[in-house]
Design an enzyme around this catalytic site. Structure first.
Site, PDB file in Angstrom:
ATOM      1  N   HIS A 306       0.789  -1.322   0.018  1.00  0.00           N
ATOM      2  CA  HIS A 306      -0.420   0.187  -0.112  1.00  0.00           C
ATOM      3  C   HIS A 306       0.988   1.167   0.089  1.00  0.00           C
ATOM      4  CE1 HIS A 306      -3.539   3.143   1.360  1.00  0.00           C
ATOM      5  NE2 HIS A 306      -3.691   2.108   0.915  1.00  0.00           N
ATOM      6  N   ASP A 363      -7.987  -5.577   0.440  1.00  0.00           N
ATOM      7  CA  ASP A 363      -8.621  -6.391  -1.202  1.00  0.00           C
ATOM      8  C   ASP A 363      -8.588  -7.538  -0.797  1.00  0.00           C
ATOM      9  OD1 ASP A 363      -9.970  -4.249  -2.400  1.00  0.00           O
ATOM     10  OD2 ASP A 363      -7.875  -3.468  -3.313  1.00  0.00           O
TER      11      ASP A 363
HETATM   12  N1  ACO Z   1       4.149  -7.771  -4.726  1.00  0.00           N
HETATM   13  C1  ACO Z   1       5.401  -7.060  -4.967  1.00  0.00           C
HETATM   14  N2  ACO Z   1       6.143  -6.022  -5.025  1.00  0.00           N
HETATM   15  C2  ACO Z   1       5.691  -4.874  -4.841  1.00  0.00           C
HETATM   16  C3  ACO Z   1       4.219  -4.861  -4.688  1.00  0.00           C
HETATM   17  C4  ACO Z   1       3.744  -6.348  -4.484  1.00  0.00           C
HETATM   18  N3  ACO Z   1       2.238  -6.539  -4.602  1.00  0.00           N
HETATM   19  N4  ACO Z   1       3.516  -3.628  -3.900  1.00  0.00           N
HETATM   20  C5  ACO Z   1       5.378  -3.405  -3.990  1.00  0.00           C
HETATM   21  N5  ACO Z   1       6.003  -3.738  -4.429  1.00  0.00           N
HETATM   22  C6  ACO Z   1       7.483  -3.777  -4.500  1.00  0.00           C
HETATM   23  C7  ACO Z   1       7.938  -2.995  -5.943  1.00  0.00           C
HETATM   24  O1  ACO Z   1       8.346  -3.603  -6.480  1.00  0.00           O
HETATM   25  C8  ACO Z   1       8.793  -2.326  -4.744  1.00  0.00           C
HETATM   26  O2  ACO Z   1      10.217  -2.670  -5.086  1.00  0.00           O
HETATM   27  P1  ACO Z   1      11.717  -1.815  -5.395  1.00  0.00           P
HETATM   28  O3  ACO Z   1      11.533  -0.501  -4.728  1.00  0.00           O
HETATM   29  O4  ACO Z   1      12.704  -3.608  -4.660  1.00  0.00           O
HETATM   30  O5  ACO Z   1      11.705  -1.344  -6.901  1.00  0.00           O
HETATM   31  C9  ACO Z   1       8.751  -0.902  -4.209  1.00  0.00           C
HETATM   32  O6  ACO Z   1       7.964  -2.777  -3.462  1.00  0.00           O
HETATM   33  C10 ACO Z   1       7.846   0.130  -4.107  1.00  0.00           C
HETATM   34  O7  ACO Z   1       6.210  -0.240  -4.243  1.00  0.00           O
HETATM   35  P2  ACO Z   1       5.980   0.427  -5.618  1.00  0.00           P
HETATM   36  O8  ACO Z   1       5.165   0.808  -6.841  1.00  0.00           O
HETATM   37  O9  ACO Z   1       6.866   2.207  -5.377  1.00  0.00           O
HETATM   38  O10 ACO Z   1       4.999   1.427  -4.523  1.00  0.00           O
HETATM   39  P3  ACO Z   1       3.734   2.613  -4.588  1.00  0.00           P
HETATM   40  O11 ACO Z   1       4.058   2.515  -2.756  1.00  0.00           O
HETATM   41  O12 ACO Z   1       3.108   2.619  -5.542  1.00  0.00           O
HETATM   42  O13 ACO Z   1       2.542   0.462  -4.635  1.00  0.00           O
HETATM   43  C11 ACO Z   1       0.407  -0.672  -4.425  1.00  0.00           C
HETATM   44  C12 ACO Z   1       1.358   0.569  -4.595  1.00  0.00           C
HETATM   45  C13 ACO Z   1       0.398   0.687  -5.957  1.00  0.00           C
HETATM   46  C14 ACO Z   1      -0.756  -0.838  -3.897  1.00  0.00           C
HETATM   47  C15 ACO Z   1       1.488  -1.987  -4.527  1.00  0.00           C
HETATM   48  O14 ACO Z   1       2.031  -2.541  -3.376  1.00  0.00           O
HETATM   49  C16 ACO Z   1       1.014  -2.868  -6.035  1.00  0.00           C
HETATM   50  O15 ACO Z   1       1.548  -2.722  -6.685  1.00  0.00           O
HETATM   51  N6  ACO Z   1       0.001  -3.766  -4.876  1.00  0.00           N
HETATM   52  C17 ACO Z   1      -0.218  -4.258  -5.679  1.00  0.00           C
HETATM   53  C18 ACO Z   1      -2.106  -3.993  -6.277  1.00  0.00           C
HETATM   54  C19 ACO Z   1      -2.832  -4.123  -4.771  1.00  0.00           C
HETATM   55  O16 ACO Z   1      -2.944  -4.822  -4.101  1.00  0.00           O
HETATM   56  N7  ACO Z   1      -3.689  -2.196  -5.009  1.00  0.00           N
HETATM   57  C20 ACO Z   1      -4.333  -2.640  -4.391  1.00  0.00           C
HETATM   58  C21 ACO Z   1      -3.925  -1.280  -3.142  1.00  0.00           C
HETATM   59  S1  ACO Z   1      -4.877  -0.893  -1.644  1.00  0.00           S
HETATM   60  C22 ACO Z   1      -6.337  -0.152  -2.620  1.00  0.00           C
HETATM   61  O17 ACO Z   1      -6.042   0.967  -3.016  1.00  0.00           O
HETATM   62  C23 ACO Z   1      -7.595  -0.342  -1.843  1.00  0.00           C
END
Ligand code: ACO
Length: 438
Positions: A306, A363
């Site tokens: 998140h 979720d």
């Molecule tokens: N699985 C694997 N790796 C992940 C995940 C994940 N679900 N989420 C983040 N990471 C990693 C990224 O690869 C990145 O790694 P790095 O720093 O080594 O390159 C690091 O964590 C940071 O990721 P970002 O995408 O920059 O973080 P951000 O804050 O933008 O992401 C997000 C938040 C989009 C929710 C992300 O965690 C994600 O894609 N999760 C999966 C989708 C999801 O469950 N969305 C629902 C969110 S809750 C809602 O909207 C109601």
């Protein structure tokens, strides 16, 4: 004493005010930055940018706290209803019994949709995603109910809020019935908001729907947990589109479109698809965790991570409890719940997930709750949208009433070509150094 931050650029120093919120969180106010220094800030994805001051929702991503108008979401999930929570978010206080009755009567009075709107549904292609249909239908509501003008009285605004809250729920159930080719079920004045929705979704002339109060409670909790989440992607979209002073329906329609994305509200559908994938491939989460760790693989563990929560999402904790409770009460088993448990157990011990602060978000378990209620997979994100409506409405209301209101218009750092001359079409693709042939 007003706190300030000092910014030094080329030896010249600038004082920037620090704003402190009611829970002690602090922000540097850069609203005069460009005027005073000629510089802007650069913050892709706005991870460090506060776009407004707000009184609605407080969240602390490090401690896993979420409160609506000061009240912890755990208390609301236990004691409140979705309608009462919607009232709280929109009006800044819990309703008295009389207020709540008046609000419920308004929701009932505005629950029907214009019969002509059916023609819209009937002409969408059969495979259209319900989120695309919903965002179009909400925009279309403006054509049927155009009364909300730019400057309008409170009563008129409240009617528009009630229309949205009530009709979006009716539209969602209608779209499901029409997709099955079944007769639409009308809302009933005898049923509560949540029970009414379930009845509109599942009642049929050949199989009357028996309302189960456990399912109604699970739906209340699901919608309360989704009711607001401060400046998330779809709410920011509602505020941004609303800042151009478009009508509320258009702003909400933009929010629905933003919510559709799998990184945001679309994740609840994506989680169930992922859990099914794990189950179909034998139930071992290890290969999926290893793909999620692999930088060369775009796969992410859906329902994990998140932008704000760097610990367990408090909504996920309540959702997990609701999920266990409802399956136990219904004496049902969902094989996907076992897969989810195994996946969570493995992920929370995995160094990659620990180092990246990746925990289950709302979720992760919500899809299993929706499956237990009987909601079809492609309606999951629609369910999220109905739940998020009170948040979008209250955030829109707050933004248009804000004395500091401004058109949202971020800036950029331009990295493209420097100035160059227009080339007539017949000269394009030629070597600029070659001389024209005589
Ligand atoms: N699985 C694997 N790796 C992940 C995940 C994940 N679900 N989420 C983040 N990471 C990693 C990224 O690869 C990145 O790694 P790095 O720093 O080594 O390159 C690091 O964590 C940071 O990721 P970002 O995408 O920059 O973080 P951000 O804050 O933008 O992401 C997000 C938040 C989009 C929710 C992300 O965690 C994600 O894609 N999760 C999966 C989708 C999801 O469950 N969305 C629902 C969110 S809750 C809602 O909207 C109601």
């Amino acid at each position: 004493m007003v706190k300030t931050a000092k910014l030094v650029i080329d030896g010249r120093s600038y004082e920037l005010p620090i704003v402190t919120g009611s829970e002690g969180e602090m922000a540097i106010d850069i609203s005069g930055l460009r005027k005073n220094t000629g510089l802007i800030t650069l913050d892709p994805g706005y991870a460090n940018t506060g776009s407004c001051e707000s009184n609605i929702t407080f969240m602390d991503g490090e401690k896993g706290i979420l409160r609506y108008r000061g009240i912890p979401v755990e208390q609301l999930a236990e004691h409140s209803t979705f309608v009462e929570t919607a009232y709280l978010l929109i009006n800044d206080e819990l309703p008295t019994r009389k207020d709540l009755t008046r609000f419920s009567v308004m929701l009932n009075d505005h629950s029907l949709v214009h019969e002509d709107m059916r023609a819209f549904f009937e002409n969408f292609p059969k495979r259209a995603h319900p989120m695309g249909i919903l965002s179009s239908m909400v925009n279309a509501l403006r054509a049927f109910y155009p009364e909300l003008r730019e400057r309008t009285d409170e009563e008129e605004i409240n009617i528009t809020f009630a229309r949205l809250l009530s009709k979006v729920r009716t539209l969602a159930a209608m779209s499901y019935k029409i997709s099955l080719g079944h007769k639409v079920v009308y809302p009933s004045h005898k049923l509560s908001y949540c029970a009414n929705f379930l009845n509109m979704m599942f009642d049929s002339p050949v199989r009357p729907y028996i309302i189960d109060q456990e399912l109604v409670k699970a739906l209340e909790v699901f919608w309360i947990l989704h009711a607001d989440h401060e400046q998330n992607c779809s709410t920011a979209a509602v505020r941004l589109v609303g800042s151009a002073r478009v009508n509320l329906y258009a702003a909400i329609s933009a929010g629905i479109s933003a919510l559709w994305g799998p990184l945001h509200g679309g994740a609840n559908q994506a989680v169930v698809e992922m859990l099914k994938g794990i189950s179909d491939s034998g139930g071992d989460p290890a290969p999926f965790l290893s793909r999620a760790r692999d930088k060369n693989d775009p796969f992410r563990l859906m329902g994990f991570g998140h932008r704000v929560y760097k610990t367990y999402d408090p909504r996920a904790r309540i959702m997990k409890k609701t999920c266990n409770k409802i399956l136990k009460t219904l004496k049902r088993k969902d094989p996907l719940l076992d897969v989810a448990w195994r996946l969570e157990e493995a992920a929370v011990k995995d160094p990659y997930f620990i180092d990246h602060n990746l925990y289950p978000n709302v979720d992760f378990y919500s899809g299993i709750v929706l499956r237990a209620i009987g909601i079809p997979l492609d309606m999951f994100t629609v369910m999220f949208a109905i739940g998020r409506l009170p948040g979008w409405i209250s955030q829109w209301k707050e933004s248009i009433e804000d004395p500091k209101w401004k058109l949202h218009r971020p800036r950029q750092i331009y990295l493209g070509s420097r100035e160059k001359n227009y080339i007539p079409i017949e000269d394009r693709g030629k070597d600029p150094t070659s001389k024209p042939r005589s």
